[in-house]
Structures are given as C-alpha cells and as structure tokens.
Enzyme design. Sequence first.
Site, mmCIF file in Angstrom:
data_model
loop_
_atom_site.group_PDB
_atom_site.id
_atom_site.type_symbol
_atom_site.label_atom_id
_atom_site.label_comp_id
_atom_site.label_asym_id
_atom_site.label_seq_id
_atom_site.Cartn_x
_atom_site.Cartn_y
_atom_site.Cartn_z
ATOM 1 C CB SER A 140 67.074 96.168 38.365
ATOM 2 O OG SER A 140 66.240 95.055 38.153
ATOM 3 C CE1 TYR A 154 68.012 96.282 32.877
ATOM 4 C CE2 TYR A 154 67.288 94.678 34.506
ATOM 5 C CZ TYR A 154 67.257 95.955 33.999
ATOM 6 O OH TYR A 154 66.487 96.913 34.612
#
Length: 248
Positions: A140, A154
């Site tokens: 990501s 995350y």
Amino acid sequence: MRKIILITGASSGLGAGMAREFAAKGRDLALCARRTERLEELQRELLALNPSIRVAIRALDVNNYEQVFTVFRAFAEEFGGLDRVIVNAGIGKGKPVGTGYFWANRQTAETNFVAALAQCEAALEIFRRQQRGHLVMISSMSAMRGMPGNITTYAATKAGAAALAEGIRADLLRSPIRVSTIYPGYIRSEINEKVKNTPFIVDTATGCRALAAAIEKEKAEACVPAWPWTLLGLAMRNFPLKLVARLN
Ligand SMILES: NC(=O)c1ccc[n+]([C@@H]2O[C@H](COP(=O)([O-])OP(=O)(O)OC[C@H]3O[C@@H](n4cnc5c(N)ncnc54)[C@H](OP(=O)(O)O)[C@@H]3O)[C@@H](O)[C@H]2O)c1
C-alpha cells in the site's frame, strides 16, 4: 506469459477486479477467500466473460495457516503448477495505538503480515520446486512512512509486507523466480467505504486495470496508478512527517 494465476482475497474489491482483468486476458484463475458464495458468483461471471479459461475456487481463511498451505498445494495440483501468486487478502481495521483497540490492531497485523508470510511460504514452496513463478505482494502507499490515526498498524503491516517481499527478492535474485511489490494508492473498494479522506481515489475498474498492467510488467516495485502515486511516493519518503501525516 503467466497462464495460471492464484489470487487471495478474490471475493471483492481489488482481488475480484484483478481476476476480471486477467480473465479478459485469457488466464486461468485460482481464486480464494472466506466468502465462497461471492467466489461462486465471480466464477460464473468470469466464465461467461471468457469461456475458454479455467476458474477454480476454494474457501480460505488466510489466518488459518495450515489451510493456506493446503489450499495453495491443492490449486497447484489441480492446475499442474502455478505461474503467479498474488498475495492480496487484507483488512483495514484499526485505531490509534494505546486507545483500547489492541484486538483490532492485532487482527490487522495478523491478517496483513503474518498471514501474508504464510502465503509467501506456501507460494515459494511451489515456485522453488518448479524453479519458476511470479510472487506479487499487494502492499500500500501507506507503507512509505509511519501513518497516524486509525491506519498506524495497517501502514506498519504494509511496510513489513513490502520489506518481506524485498527480502525474498534478494534471496532469489539469481533464480528465475520474480518478486514484485505493488503499492496501490486509493482504489474504491469495501476497505475504504467508510474512510473520509481518500485523495486521488479512482474507481475499482480503473484501479484494477492499472494493477493488472503493473503486475504484468513484473518490475520489482510499482506505485499504482503510476500517476500521481509514483511522485507522491517520493514525496512521502522525503517530506517532513507533519506533511505526510496530512495525507491520511
Ligand atoms: N482499495 C485500496 O484503496 C487499497 C489501497 C492499498 C492497498 N490495498 C490492499 O489491497 C488488498 C485488497 O483490498 P481491497 O481494497 O480489495 O479490500 P476489500 O474489498 O475489503 O477486499 C479484501 C479481500 O481480502 C479478503 N480477506 C480479508 N480477510 C481475509 C482472511 N482472513 N482470509 C481470507 N481472505 C481475507 C476478503 O475476502 P473474505 O472476506 O471473503 O475472506 C476480500 O476478498 C488489501 O491487502 C489492501 O490492504 C487496497
């Protein structure tokens, strides 16, 4: 050409979108996730889109590590090998560290990192035996730096996943096995349904088209969509933390 492609987390969002892209290109697909009714629906859709391909589906909870190995081996046996494995399953649960949500942050850490390791182990076991294959880690853009608020854990898991993929790449530099790390920017899916600030977001189809194209190039790393995320990635790595923090 990578003909047989395994995708985890294929029941929605990017996983399903990439499956559509590769089905249109005539690739055979090994799809897994927990929600099998969604996989069945997707299987029907893909076979209608391209009746010449094979689409196999299996239930998989990536946090069940034994099941990861069993499912990957079963797919490899069914197809007579695997050409590409896309480590895509992930969750975006989380709260600021120290605010009483260790359970949620831990769940994210386990699913996005420990389970990603299990998927790499299972994929590489097959690739090392075949002496070929393409491992794709879906990281990501949030992996570029430490991130504030709900995505602290995350982002850390995605940085860990990227480092894991780079280490595997380093280990296999002189082998025919390729390893790519993909850093998606915001692409519309269930994971960001409730996220308020999603700069430069693209719709699922646009994002998945860009993902499939980037994966096919088999580069070591790619930010997707390339514009504006390649440039933003450079900025994120080099700008002061207070500016980077505003991206969330
Ligand atoms: N969308 C974005 O903007 C974006 C940006 C950067 C990175 N990513 C990454 O892209 C990947 C896909 O996310 P998405 O955006 O497509 O989100 P999504 O629509 O929520 O899809 C997540 C997928 O992961 C699967 N999954 C979650 N937990 C699992 C588990 N324990 N076992 C097996 N499968 C599991 C889900 O399937 P089941 O629930 O059916 O098991 C689902 O298919 C994730 O790794 C995410 O971090 C997304």
